[in-house]
Enzyme design. Structure first.
Site, PDB file in Angstrom:
ATOM      1  CG  ASP A 132      -1.781  -1.213   1.325  1.00 43.19           C
ATOM      2  OD1 ASP A 132      -2.224  -1.683   0.263  1.00 43.19           O
ATOM      3  OD2 ASP A 132      -2.027  -1.702   2.452  1.00 43.19           O
ATOM      4  CE1 TYR A 212       3.522  -6.891   3.510  1.00 42.67           C
ATOM      5  CE2 TYR A 212       2.862  -9.194   3.599  1.00 42.67           C
ATOM      6  CZ  TYR A 212       2.935  -7.989   2.926  1.00 42.67           C
ATOM      7  OH  TYR A 212       2.438  -7.883   1.646  1.00 42.67           O
TER       8      TYR A 212
END
Length: 397
Positions: A132, A212
């Protein structure tokens, strides 16, 4: 001096024409004509008039001739590229029209360096993840068919009408993809390494595991409560209450989380400024899933929710609609690793040191210096506040 050596003024002006725009040629020819003989002056003025007649130029600087590049003189090769980037200045990874993205910059450089002809999407292109806006990556992977020096080898494709055999020069040493791209990419986007891959390789579907990391300060949060809540995410669950729904897609929400750990960056202590990292691994993740999970963990850490809220939100029968809550910030999130099977990465060590390692050392130096400055200012402000509070008179009952 040139005229004195017997070189005609028209030759000199012709060379000027190659290096300067039309107005500069006219101006230069006029100045030189004033110091020349009548014959030379007539020649210079004639060149100047011919430039005037040529009409307005669309160039404001030196004239550059476009070189026609013959892609038929090269084969193609399907390769994977591993990228590292700081996403703070970009509107996400995926290419978008009229918006600066990491992928958009990569596409520009692939075409600028003549590695890809035409539309990059038509060059068997795929990406591992779609980060994002503001999210960074240490191990983003893309795969694409690019120009190759080789005539054969893993991933090499002979295009229709290929005349690579006719090309002179080396045909056994591959192009230095890492160095070529890092010379033109923005400094906050770097190619770490590359690897030849088969024609059916997909950076998205061939990825076995994605990891992540999310960084945050301790503050006043209870880390042990957060760890209890994080452990409840491990396993296969329906994560529809932990993602942003795409109204244009009827997606499946079942995902498998393999690992979810919260650890200190250095020796654990109780300082509110102490930094922690949350590490979460899985085969794939939903849109904004990691940020949504972190948002719930922060509520638990601040004792606004109990760890059991995760059990409740994962039970779709009990919690059939996503509760209202804000997502965690995108700034501390990084796509840390993408794992593949039988992909053999290659790296130019000299290019890695000069164009990757040193650049990130410079970024670290700048950021850690800013952090130290702000921390010292905070210490001083807190000390000043405590001193003023202790010296002020007690309020009357």
């Amino acid at each position: 001096q040139v005229i004195g050596e017997g070189v005609g003024l028209h030759v000199m002006c012709t060379r000027l024409w190659r290096g300067y725009c039309r107005k500069a040629v006219v101006r230069r020819a006029t100045v030189l004509a004033m110091a020349c003989s009548d014959a030379e002056r007539d020649s210079a003025m004639e060149l100047g008039r011919s430039c005037e007649v040529a009409g307005p130029s669309s160039l404001s600087g030196p004239v550059k001739r476009k070189r026609n590049f013959d892609f038929s003189m090269f084969t193609k090769r399907h390769i994977a590229l591993k990228l590292v980037y700081l996403g703070w200045s970009y509107h996400g990874f995926a290419a978008q029209s009229n918006t600066e993205t990491v992928e958009g910059k990569l596409f520009e450089c692939l075409k600028q360096t003549r590695l890809v002809e035409g539309d990059v999407w038509k060059a068997n292109y795929s990406r591992c993840g779609r980060t994002d806006k503001g999210v960074s990556a240490l191990s983003q992977v893309v795969s694409v068919c690019v120009r190759s020096n080789l005539l054969q080898g893993e991933g090499v494709v002979v295009r229709e009408g290929c005349r690579a055999q006719e090309r002179s020069g080396d045909k056994t040493t591959e192009l230095p993809y890492m160095r070529i791209l890092n010379q033109v990419l923005p400094q906050d986007i770097r190619v770490l390494c590359w690897a030849p891959v088969s024609a059916d390789f997909s950076a998205r579907y061939s990825c076995l595991q994605r990891t992540y990391k999310y960084f945050f300060p301790l503050g006043a949060m209870d880390i042990e409560l957060m760890r209890v809540a994080a452990s409840k995410f491990i396993g296969e669950h329906d994560f529809r209450n932990f993602c942003k729904w795409d109204v244009h897609k009827k997606g499946k929400f079942v995902r498998s989380v393999i690992r979810f750990e919260i650890t200190p960056l250095s020796r654990e202590d109780a300082s509110p400024y102490h930094m922690y990292e949350a590490t979460v691994s899985g085969s794939a993740f939903l849109w904004h899933q990691v940020r949504c999970m972190m948002a719930i963990l922060f509520l638990v850490g601040n004792r606004l929710e109990q760890p059991e809220v995760v059990d409740y939100m994962l039970d779709i029968e009990k919690c059939s609609r996503k509760p209202q809550y804000g997502m965690a910030s995108e700034l501390p999130l990084i796509l840390f690793d993408c794992s593949f099977e039988d992909v053999h990465w290659q790296r130019d060590d000299d290019s890695f040191e000069r164009r990757v390692l040193r650049l990130f050392q410079e970024v670290w130096t700048e950021q850690v210096t800013r952090t130290a400055m702000v921390r010292r200012m905070l210490d001083s402000l807190e000390l000043s506040y405590l001193s003023s509070s202790s010296s002020s008179p007690s309020p009357s009952p």
